[in-house]
Each structure stands twice: as C-alpha cells, then as structure tokens.
Design a protein around this motif. Sequence first.
Motif: not given
Length: 282
Positions: A227-239, A244-249
């Motif tokens: 039940x936690x929200x996940x954030x991905x840090x340091x996204x620099x590129x569209x790829x 990350x979007x595909x992984x459900x982040x």
Amino acid sequence: RAKRDGRNRYQFYDPSLDAAARRRNLIENELALAVSQGALELRFQPLVSTRDGDILGAEALVRWTHSQLGPISPAEFIPIAEETGMIISIGAWVIREACRVAAEWPPHLRVAVNLSSRQFLSPGLLPLVENALKTSGLAPERLELEVTESLLMDSTLGLEHTIAALRNLGLRIALDDFGTGFSSLSYLRRYTFDKIKIDQSFISDIETNREGRAIVESVIHLAHDLNMVVVAEGIETEAQRDVLKGLGCSQLQGFLLGKPMTAIDFEVAAKRTPILRALPRL
Ligand code: C2E
Ligand code: MG
Ligand code: MG
Ligand code: MG
C-alpha cells in the motif's frame, strides 16, 4: 609524496587536501550565518503523475549561494551541517518555509521536505512540524517528509514511535533514495512508510540493465502490495519515463519532468496542467 602506499598517503603534505580542509572550515563557519542572514533559499522540483503527467506536488530542495564561494550544493553542506548540529536550525527553517510557501498553492498540490537523521532524532521535531503546519495553515495531508535509509541504519530507539507520531498528525512519510542502503527490505518490514522513492542509480541505466530493471519492477510490485506509492527519481529521458510507466510506477520526478525551480515558476508550471480531478493519492 608516497605514490605506492595508499595507506600512508595522507601523512605527506597534499596541497589539494589542504584546500579541501580549508573549504570545509569556511563552509562550517559561514553556515552558521547563512540561516540568520537569510542566505538560504528553497527550490521546488515537480512530482508528476505517471498516468497523465499532472503535477501532484513538489519536493523542496535547499539552496545556498555564498557571497565568495558561489552556489554550494546541499550534497556538500548538508552533511557538514549534520555533523556540526547546524542542521537543526537549517532544517527548522526549511520546514517552516516549505509549509509557508505551499500553503499559498492550490490545495491539490503537496510539498515534500527532506529530513536528515539528526533532525529526525531531535525531540523538537514533532512540535516543530505541528507548529509549522498551524502557523502556515497547510493541511497536514499536503506535507510529506522524506527520510533516508541511513537514518534507519544509524539508530534503533524510538524511530517507530516518531514515524507513528508524525503520521498521526496526518502527514506522510517517504523513504528516499530507496535501494542505496544496506537493508532496504528489512526497513520496509519494520517501519510504516506511505511512499518509497527509488534512487536515481536504479533509473539511470534502466534501459540497458536487465537485472536492474527486474529489481525495480519487483520493488514497484512490493510497494503496491504494501500500500505504498512509488516514485522513480532522476528521470532524464523519455525512454526512462516510458520504461517506468510500463512497469507501473505511479509517480515520476526528474529533469525531464521539471528541474528544481522557484516557487513562482512551480506555481505557473502546475497551473498549466489540468488537475481539477479528485485529490490524487501522493
Ligand atoms: P534527494 O532528496 O534525493 O533529492 C534529489 C536530488 O536529485 C536533488 O539534488 C535534485 O536536484 C536531483 N535531481 C532531481 N532530478 C534529477 C535528474 O533528473 N538528474 C539528476 N542528475 N539529478 C536530479 P540536490 O537539490 O542537489 O540535493 C541533493 C541532496 O541533498 C538531496 O537528495 C537531499 O538528500 C539533500 N537535501 C536537499 N535539500 C535538503 C534539505 O532541505 N534538507 C535536508 N536534510 N537535505 C536536503
Ligand atoms: Mg529527497
Ligand atoms: Mg532521493
Ligand atoms: Mg539523494
């Protein structure tokens, strides 16, 4: 100079080491004045919804520009402040200022504030946070406090209690730089977090590092199961964003989505995104 024996290197005169030591001393001394002279500033980096790109809030990041030394990174001065105890007054200023600024934003926007270990362990933290919320009028749900694994590692006593007391105020606790510590998983079992922020080191090579990607994917599933929200840090590129979007982040942060900016620029950026939906979960 001893070239071969690395262990003895520092017994010899090293002008660069000397310069580093002098810079450290200078920073240590000047830091004491920085707060009282109003030399610190906050920048705000957007936290963005993966699904639709909406800005959900911002992380407050402290900035210090010294009159002679120029801009000094928090990565350099926060550890010094932590060692000398200056972090208590700096941290108090950051919390108050972040709450004050965020209280002016539209109410669907949250603000995240970094806490260092010493600050987290100080008995003054709870009353300070309560007071900052009260004085600013910021709803507690709009405040998020970020702690790192080093905090959990350093100490054993009373942390559960502090985390619970803060969460009881209605605010959220995020585990920052997740994956960089020694026992990330055991911390998840022991403490209750509302959010984890996957460290940039896992994100930067996510397209090429198959193992890294598998770890991130598992962490995202694990976080959701807990039940936690996940954030991905340091996204620099569209790829990177697309992976990350595909992984459900659920949330993204990084230069691609927005650099740290002034409060005014952040408000402008946030107003450009259509957000009059229900208050999203942070
Ligand atoms: P953090 O909390 O993990 O903050 C994220 C850092 O990554 C920030 O650096 C941010 O500018 C940077 N960043 C964000 N997106 C990207 C990206 O796409 N690429 C790259 N290369 N970097 C990105 P910053 O502002 O220099 O802060 C460094 C660290 O200093 C923070 O890491 C945090 O641990 C500490 N810090 C910053 N402000 C405060 C504060 O007010 N209090 C405390 N205790 N620590 C702070
Ligand atoms: Mg942080
Ligand atoms: Mg981080
Ligand atoms: Mg960091």
